[in-house]
Design an enzyme around this catalytic site. Structure first.
Site, mmCIF file in Angstrom:
data_model
loop_
_atom_site.group_PDB
_atom_site.id
_atom_site.type_symbol
_atom_site.label_atom_id
_atom_site.label_comp_id
_atom_site.label_asym_id
_atom_site.label_seq_id
_atom_site.Cartn_x
_atom_site.Cartn_y
_atom_site.Cartn_z
ATOM 1 N N TYR A 172 37.288 29.574 51.583
ATOM 2 C CA TYR A 172 36.069 29.107 50.925
ATOM 3 C C TYR A 172 35.143 30.300 50.700
ATOM 4 O O TYR A 172 34.827 31.045 51.620
ATOM 5 C CB TYR A 172 35.405 28.062 51.816
ATOM 6 C CG TYR A 172 34.191 27.357 51.251
ATOM 7 C CD1 TYR A 172 33.811 27.485 49.919
ATOM 8 C CD2 TYR A 172 33.424 26.535 52.059
ATOM 9 C CE1 TYR A 172 32.711 26.822 49.417
ATOM 10 C CE2 TYR A 172 32.315 25.857 51.568
ATOM 11 C CZ TYR A 172 31.961 26.010 50.257
ATOM 12 O OH TYR A 172 30.867 25.355 49.762
ATOM 13 N N CYS A 173 34.689 30.496 49.436
ATOM 14 C CA CYS A 173 33.711 31.524 49.098
ATOM 15 C C CYS A 173 34.219 32.897 49.537
ATOM 16 O O CYS A 173 35.304 33.299 49.151
ATOM 17 C CB CYS A 173 32.362 31.157 49.723
ATOM 18 S SG CYS A 173 30.982 32.197 49.199
ATOM 19 N N LEU A 174 33.469 33.632 50.371
ATOM 20 C CA LEU A 174 33.929 34.942 50.826
ATOM 21 C C LEU A 174 35.244 34.828 51.585
ATOM 22 O O LEU A 174 36.070 35.751 51.538
ATOM 23 C CB LEU A 174 32.879 35.584 51.736
ATOM 24 C CG LEU A 174 31.531 35.970 51.129
ATOM 25 C CD1 LEU A 174 30.672 36.656 52.177
ATOM 26 C CD2 LEU A 174 31.716 36.881 49.952
ATOM 27 N N PHE B 178 38.464 27.893 47.371
ATOM 28 C CA PHE B 178 37.320 27.061 47.007
ATOM 29 C C PHE B 178 36.169 27.972 46.589
ATOM 30 O O PHE B 178 35.641 28.735 47.397
ATOM 31 C CB PHE B 178 36.845 26.204 48.185
ATOM 32 C CG PHE B 178 37.898 25.396 48.878
ATOM 33 C CD1 PHE B 178 38.937 24.820 48.172
ATOM 34 C CD2 PHE B 178 37.853 25.202 50.254
ATOM 35 C CE1 PHE B 178 39.909 24.066 48.816
ATOM 36 C CE2 PHE B 178 38.800 24.452 50.912
ATOM 37 C CZ PHE B 178 39.838 23.885 50.196
ATOM 38 N N GLY C 30 37.635 32.862 50.819
ATOM 39 C CA GLY C 30 38.680 32.826 49.802
ATOM 40 C C GLY C 30 38.981 34.194 49.238
ATOM 41 O O GLY C 30 40.148 34.539 48.982
#
Length: 585
Positions: free
Chosen positions: A316-318, A344, A320
């Site tokens: 998720y975010c960083l 994500f 990912g």
């Protein structure tokens, strides 16, 4: 922390301790914004505007036309009533400050119309100036909007008809409540206490409740294994890598709004990484430490607990972005332990990083590095301030009017409580992330090395599922969508309505969510993002079931759930979820 220790991890050149101390002190006054960066932007814009007499004449003409139009509108409304005359300008769709019917009365209609016309003129004055660097143009335009928003008529008692009417009806009780709200918030900030309403939300009591055990820990992470909720589970476990800029329980918010709960109920074995909130002692942790002690150590633990099975990894975010780096490094080494890769709201190409790019250039990064050098980390207050500036109209000014003048307290909901549970970023890691990825875009431009060897996203051959959100100002969906251009494997892309957080935390049954999903085989032609919007049908509801079905298609037949932890030193259950790292301030 001594200067000797910090200098060992210094990423800058020509840095003098006196200069860095000065910059760190300035940063506390400017909210982390570099005066040099802002000055360069304004000088660039002012010089090019100064040598463009044609553009200056055009702006004078526009100002005169707008002033004339507003004057005629004001005279007609004064004579015949505002309801008989259409406004000069309509607010932007996302601007709801002037939606109430009271704003259509004289003279408030003229005041807010004049404000909107001024906003429009300033936008024209700061865009499309030939020769101005695009980044500088964006900075000048953005800061102009921030300054203008200070003077919005909605912010002041005598120019806000809603506020005046409420005060008259309540006999000033709203102002008294607002004063109490302001005093309470001020006292909390001075004493370092959480915002009002946080006391009703407690991690482990009504947040992060999915049953599980911490089965591994090191200096940087705790790894949580969640208890099975079904008699039979897919053989491939799911490892989730959250961003270290946030607490992991955004993905295990509370019953009914937990992605973890949803996955275990669908028959998946789920592992979650919980990052430690770093202190000054962790300033020397870099991107490689996060990759190795984070993803690679977690993956080793999952392989030990669930042996002989590949792993579905999701970031998720960083998290990912880091997961893509790790997957590329594994592909280069011939490591095939991943069954799939899910991202994500995560970017790999940073050429269009969204509004956060306003705060990222060489000067700004150097300024941030000096602030982090002094403290050993980037504080949560500095990060929160940057995100608030991106949406100052809603998060600063409208909130102040609502809570301090209207006297209305917004209820602290679960997502808001999570957002207020902030984290820090260690000096070295954040500097490397900003320079190598944000500034230089090294990963997709073939300059990012792991253990001295270049890595590339296109080396990854595992299938990819990527999620973007339509209102994401941190990782814009078209930037996330670029994985379709870069990956040389099958990519399934889902675009959901909502923002960076609310769009991801979208459980089944959400009444306002829709999504689009497109599966592109590696041999299929590329579908441009605008074509994706136009051609891919929209589906009602949450994207979660779509991802579960995708995971199931890439998984084996269900069987007996694995045991909790492993009977191996270091991988035995240590404590109940949510663990202790998530509770650290």
């Amino acid at each position: 922390m001594t200067h000797d220790k910090v200098e060992r991890v210094d990423t800058g050149r020509g840095a003098h301790p006196i200069d860095r101390l000065l910059h760190a002190g300035m940063g506390r006054v400017t909210g982390g914004l570099s005066p040099a960066s802002l000055g360069l932007a304004y000088v660039d814009w002012a010089i090019h505007m100064g040598i463009s007499p044609g553009r200056q004449t055009e702006l004078v003409e526009k100002a005169w036309r707008k002033a004339t139009r507003l004057s005629l509108y004001a005279m007609r409304c004064a004579a015949n009533g505002a309801e008989r005359h259409p406004p000069c300008i309509e607010p932007l769709p996302q601007d709801t400050r002037f939606n109430a019917s009271q704003w259509q009365r004289w003279p408030f209609n003229v005041w807010y119309q004049g404000f909107l016309l001024t906003q429009q003129w300033w936008h024209v004055a700061t865009t499309d100036i030939r020769g101005v660097e695009t980044h500088h143009e964006d900075v000048v335009n953005f800061l102009g909007r921030q300054i203008l928003d200070i003077y919005s008529p909605s912010n002041y008692f005598w120019t806000n008809p809603e506020l005046m009417e409420t005060t008259a009806k309540e006999g000033g009780a709203n102002l008294y409540r607002g004063l109490r709200n302001w005093w309470d918030d001020t006292a909390r900030r001075i004493q370092g206490e959480p915002p009002a309403g946080m006391e009703k939300w407690k991690v482990g009591e009504n947040l992060a409740l999915t049953p599980g055990k911490v089965v591994y820990s090191n200096r940087l992470i705790e790894l949580i294994q969640y208890e099975p909720a079904t008699d039979r589970v897919h053989p491939e476990p799911v490892l989730i890598v959250p961003a270290w800029i946030m607490k992991y329980y955004i993905l295990d918010l509370r019953p009914g709004k937990s992605l973890v709960e949803y996955l275990v109920n669908q028959g998946h074995t789920v592992f979650m990484m919980s990052w430690k909130n770093p202190s000054a002692d962790d300033s020397d942790l870099g991107m490689e430490d996060y990759r190795k002690m984070g993803i690679m150590d977690a993956l080793k633990a999952v392989n030990t607990i669930v042996p002989e099975q590949k792993v579905h990894a999701a970031g998720y975010c960083l998290g990912g972005t880091l997961l893509m780096l790790a997957a590329a490094a594994m592909a280069r080494e011939g490591d095939d332990r991943l069954a799939s890769l899910t991202c994500f709201a995560a970017q790999c190409d940073f050429t269009e990083p969204g509004e956060l790019d306003l705060f990222i250039d060489d000067s700004q990064v150097t300024f941030l590095e000096d602030m982090m050098w002094h403290a050993g980390y980037l504080s949560s207050d500095q990060m929160a301030g940057a995100f608030q500036l991106l949406r100052s109209k809603d998060l600063i000014w409208s909130r102040m009017v609502r809570e301090y003048l209207m006297g209305e307290r917004s209820e602290m909901i679960d997502l808001m409580a999570w957002n207020a549970d902030t984290t820090r970023l260690p000096y070295r890691m954040h500097s490397e992330y900003l320079r190598q990825l944000f500034l230089n875009n090294d990963f997709v431009e073939e300059r990012y090395d792991v253990d001295g060897q270049p890595i590339h996203l296109w080396d990854v051959r595992t299938p990819i599922f990527a999620v973007g959100t339509t209102k994401d100002h941190i990782a814009p969906w078209k930037s996330v969508y670029k994985i379709n251009r870069l990956a040389r494997t099958d990519v399934t892309f889902a675009l959901t309505t909502g923002g960076h957080n609310a769009g991801i935390v979208t459980p089944p049954g959400h009444p306002r969510r829709t999504y689009q999903v497109h599966c592109r085989k590696v041999q299929d032609p590329y579908l441009a993002p605008d074509d994706f919007l136009a051609e891919v049908p929209s589906k009602q509801g949450s994207w979660w079931p779509e991802w579960h079905r995708w995971l199931a298609r890439h998984s084996g037949n269900k069987g007996k759930p694995p045991q909790m932890g492993a009977d191996v030193r270091g991988y035995r259950p240590q404590r109940n979820a949510p663990g202790k790292y998530v509770l650290m301030d």
